[in-house]
Write a protein that holds these residues in place. Structure first.
Motif, PDB file in Angstrom:
ATOM      1  N   ARG A 190      20.943-102.405  22.828  1.00  0.00           N
ATOM      2  CA  ARG A 190      19.564-102.213  22.381  1.00  0.00           C
ATOM      3  C   ARG A 190      19.357-100.807  21.814  1.00  0.00           C
ATOM      4  N   VAL A 191      19.869 -99.797  22.511  1.00  0.00           N
ATOM      5  CA  VAL A 191      19.690 -98.427  22.035  1.00  0.00           C
ATOM      6  C   VAL A 191      20.481 -98.195  20.745  1.00  0.00           C
ATOM      7  N   ALA A 192      21.710 -98.710  20.684  1.00  0.00           N
ATOM      8  CA  ALA A 192      22.526 -98.537  19.475  1.00  0.00           C
ATOM      9  C   ALA A 192      21.862 -99.209  18.276  1.00  0.00           C
ATOM     10  N   LYS A 193      21.287-100.382  18.493  1.00  0.00           N
ATOM     11  CA  LYS A 193      20.566-101.052  17.418  1.00  0.00           C
ATOM     12  C   LYS A 193      19.401-100.189  16.941  1.00  0.00           C
ATOM     13  N   GLY A 194      18.664 -99.625  17.884  1.00  0.00           N
ATOM     14  CA  GLY A 194      17.548 -98.757  17.517  1.00  0.00           C
ATOM     15  C   GLY A 194      17.987 -97.504  16.777  1.00  0.00           C
ATOM     16  N   MET A 195      19.166 -96.981  17.145  1.00  0.00           N
ATOM     17  CA  MET A 195      19.669 -95.783  16.466  1.00  0.00           C
ATOM     18  C   MET A 195      20.052 -96.078  15.024  1.00  0.00           C
ATOM     19  N   LEU A 196      20.617 -97.246  14.776  1.00  0.00           N
ATOM     20  CA  LEU A 196      20.913 -97.642  13.401  1.00  0.00           C
ATOM     21  C   LEU A 196      19.620 -97.786  12.591  1.00  0.00           C
ATOM     22  N   ALA A 197      18.629 -98.417  13.213  1.00  0.00           N
ATOM     23  CA  ALA A 197      17.353 -98.593  12.523  1.00  0.00           C
ATOM     24  C   ALA A 197      16.679 -97.244  12.263  1.00  0.00           C
ATOM     25  N   GLU A 198      16.764 -96.340  13.246  1.00  0.00           N
ATOM     26  CA  GLU A 198      16.171 -95.018  13.063  1.00  0.00           C
ATOM     27  C   GLU A 198      16.904 -94.236  11.984  1.00  0.00           C
ATOM     28  N   ALA A 199      18.224 -94.337  11.951  1.00  0.00           N
ATOM     29  CA  ALA A 199      18.979 -93.657  10.905  1.00  0.00           C
ATOM     30  C   ALA A 199      18.561 -94.163   9.526  1.00  0.00           C
ATOM     31  N   ALA A 200      18.317 -95.464   9.418  1.00  0.00           N
ATOM     32  CA  ALA A 200      17.909 -96.032   8.135  1.00  0.00           C
ATOM     33  C   ALA A 200      16.621 -95.396   7.619  1.00  0.00           C
ATOM     34  N   THR A 201      15.713 -95.051   8.532  1.00  0.00           N
ATOM     35  CA  THR A 201      14.433 -94.459   8.109  1.00  0.00           C
ATOM     36  C   THR A 201      14.604 -93.051   7.544  1.00  0.00           C
ATOM     37  N   GLN A 202      15.767 -92.443   7.774  1.00  0.00           N
ATOM     38  CA  GLN A 202      15.981 -91.066   7.325  1.00  0.00           C
ATOM     39  C   GLN A 202      16.567 -90.968   5.912  1.00  0.00           C
ATOM     40  N   ALA A 203      16.689 -92.100   5.246  1.00  0.00           N
ATOM     41  CA  ALA A 203      17.350 -92.107   3.935  1.00  0.00           C
ATOM     42  C   ALA A 203      16.673 -91.190   2.920  1.00  0.00           C
ATOM     43  N   TYR A 204      15.376 -91.015   3.039  1.00  0.00           N
ATOM     44  CA  TYR A 204      14.651 -90.181   2.082  1.00  0.00           C
ATOM     45  C   TYR A 204      14.344 -88.788   2.620  1.00  0.00           C
ATOM     46  N   SER A 205      14.947 -88.414   3.724  1.00  0.00           N
ATOM     47  CA  SER A 205      14.604 -87.124   4.340  1.00  0.00           C
ATOM     48  C   SER A 205      15.428 -85.959   3.818  1.00  0.00           C
ATOM     49  N   MET A 206      16.361 -86.218   2.901  1.00  0.00           N
ATOM     50  CA  MET A 206      17.147 -85.129   2.317  1.00  0.00           C
ATOM     51  C   MET A 206      16.333 -84.424   1.234  1.00  0.00           C
ATOM     52  N   ALA A 207      15.213 -83.881   1.628  1.00  0.00           N
ATOM     53  CA  ALA A 207      14.314 -83.250   0.664  1.00  0.00           C
ATOM     54  C   ALA A 207      14.760 -81.825   0.385  1.00  0.00           C
ATOM     55  N   GLY A 208      14.678 -81.414  -0.857  1.00  0.00           N
ATOM     56  CA  GLY A 208      14.970 -80.043  -1.224  1.00  0.00           C
ATOM     57  C   GLY A 208      13.752 -79.158  -1.053  1.00  0.00           C
ATOM     58  N   VAL A 209      13.898 -77.904  -1.452  1.00  0.00           N
ATOM     59  CA  VAL A 209      12.790 -76.953  -1.353  1.00  0.00           C
ATOM     60  C   VAL A 209      12.681 -76.172  -2.653  1.00  0.00           C
ATOM     61  N   VAL A 210      11.450 -75.734  -2.967  1.00  0.00           N
ATOM     62  CA  VAL A 210      11.224 -74.841  -4.101  1.00  0.00           C
ATOM     63  C   VAL A 210      11.286 -73.418  -3.576  1.00  0.00           C
ATOM     64  N   ILE A 211      12.155 -72.604  -4.154  1.00  0.00           N
ATOM     65  CA  ILE A 211      12.374 -71.236  -3.703  1.00  0.00           C
ATOM     66  C   ILE A 211      11.623 -70.276  -4.614  1.00  0.00           C
ATOM     67  N   PRO A 212      10.835 -69.378  -4.047  1.00  0.00           N
ATOM     68  CA  PRO A 212      10.118 -68.410  -4.889  1.00  0.00           C
ATOM     69  C   PRO A 212      11.082 -67.611  -5.756  1.00  0.00           C
ATOM     70  N   SER A 213      10.696 -67.393  -7.006  1.00  0.00           N
ATOM     71  CA  SER A 213      11.540 -66.670  -7.951  1.00  0.00           C
ATOM     72  C   SER A 213      10.832 -65.413  -8.447  1.00  0.00           C
ATOM     73  N   ASP A 214      11.606 -64.336  -8.608  1.00  0.00           N
ATOM     74  CA  ASP A 214      11.065 -63.101  -9.164  1.00  0.00           C
ATOM     75  C   ASP A 214      11.056 -63.108 -10.687  1.00  0.00           C
ATOM     76  N   VAL A 215      11.647 -64.133 -11.281  1.00  0.00           N
ATOM     77  CA  VAL A 215      11.708 -64.216 -12.739  1.00  0.00           C
ATOM     78  C   VAL A 215      10.537 -65.060 -13.236  1.00  0.00           C
ATOM     79  N   PRO A 216       9.654 -64.513 -14.023  1.00  0.00           N
ATOM     80  CA  PRO A 216       8.502 -65.289 -14.517  1.00  0.00           C
ATOM     81  C   PRO A 216       8.938 -66.549 -15.252  1.00  0.00           C
TER      82      PRO A 216
END
Length: 294
Positions: free
Chosen positions: A113-139
């Motif tokens: 039961r727990v292993a099944k839930g872990m697979l399902a939870e991992a599936a929800t993370q597919a879109y969590s590899m979000a990047g970030v915008v880094i402040p730039s000193d160059v206009p």
């Protein structure tokens, strides 16, 4: 060469899973496993050599580009399907687990039961590899930080919660686009082989998930071959150094608090100072490779 008999009382033959195929070990070597409580035979399990271990890591490296390039939705669907398939095999797997590790049926069903839930939870993370915008000193310049898969991840899981810890070792790395090699426990190889079976049946492409089992006396050499492979970027290890066959602490010697997924890459990990893991002392978390082979 998949398990030939899924019935709880049957004697199985379980192979290595490398590059999308069930294979015998080099030289046809195998080990026999027995019930923890009665000593009755359970299975003949392929005993990987160093050559087999390297082949598994190479297969994972070869599949990295294809798997990581798939849309997040595709990886999510595969892991969701794997969770369903694992749940459908709950009775079979709980019976097998009970034979291999000598546990009660409620504990084994809890594992499923727990292993099944872990697979399902991992599936929800597919879109969590979000990047970030880094402040730039160059206009007028926009700087972006983009997360990428780390590469090949080796999972080493123990026997005492074989489905939970086996799934935990590879599910998150997979959904983030990494490819994996699962080294099964000598005590519960067939139970952990089921993790790879359901992932394969769910649609993970050839090479993205691999399985190696080994004879107890070969554990150190197999773990060393996996961790030293140039394509291996992370090692996810639960247990003690004895469980892993005494891995080389130059390569797997630092614990980290979370599972490997989208990381900073192998170079950053290799430059961090190591901390020796005390022998026979249980530890959890990610073990990073601290040595780049020349």
């Amino acid at each position: 060469m998949p398990p030939t008999d899924r019935s709880p009382a049957g004697i199985r033959t379980s192979g290595l899973f490398i590059g999308g195929k069930w294979l015998p070990a080099e030289g046809g070597r195998y080990v026999e496993t027995a019930e923890a409580l009665t000593g009755h035979p359970i299975a003949r399990v392929a005993a990987a050599s160093v050559v087999d271990a390297r082949a598994a890591a190479t297969a994972a490296a070869g599949a990295l580009e294809q798997w990581s390039a798939l849309p997040p939705a595709h990886r999510r669907e595969v892991l969701e399907r794997a969770a369903v398939l694992l749940g459908e095999r709950a009775d079979e797997l709980s019976a097998l687990m009970g034979r291999e590790m000598g546990a009660t049926r409620p504990w084994c069903l809890f594992n499923v039961r727990v292993a099944k839930g872990m697979l399902a939870e991992a599936a929800t993370q597919a879109y969590s590899m979000a990047g970030v915008v880094i402040p730039s000193d160059v206009p007028g310049l926009t700087a972006l930080g983009i997360r990428q898969p780390a590469g090949v991840v080796v999972g080493i899981a123990p026997w005492n919660a074989p489905l939970i810890l086996g799934v935990r070792a590879i599910a998150m790395p997979l959904v983030y686009g990494n490819t994996v090699v699962l080294k099964s426990s000598e005590q519960t190889p067939c139970t952990q082989a089921a993790i790879v079976e359901v992932l394969h049946e769910a649609g993970v492409p050839a090479g993205a998930v691999n399985l190696v089992g080994n004879a107890p006396q070969d554990a150190s050499a197999v773990v060393e071959a996996l961790s030293a492979h140039p394509a291996v970027a992370r090692v996810n290890f639960t247990g003690s150094t004895r469980d892993a066959g005494g891995p080389d602490h130059r390569r797997v010697g630092r614990t980290a608090p979370h599972s490997p997924g989208a990381g900073t890459g192998r170079q950053g990990a290799a430059r961090r100072p190591g901390r020796r893991v005390p022998r026979h002392r249980p530890c959890r978390g990610r073990l990073r490779r601290l040595h780049e082979p020349g």
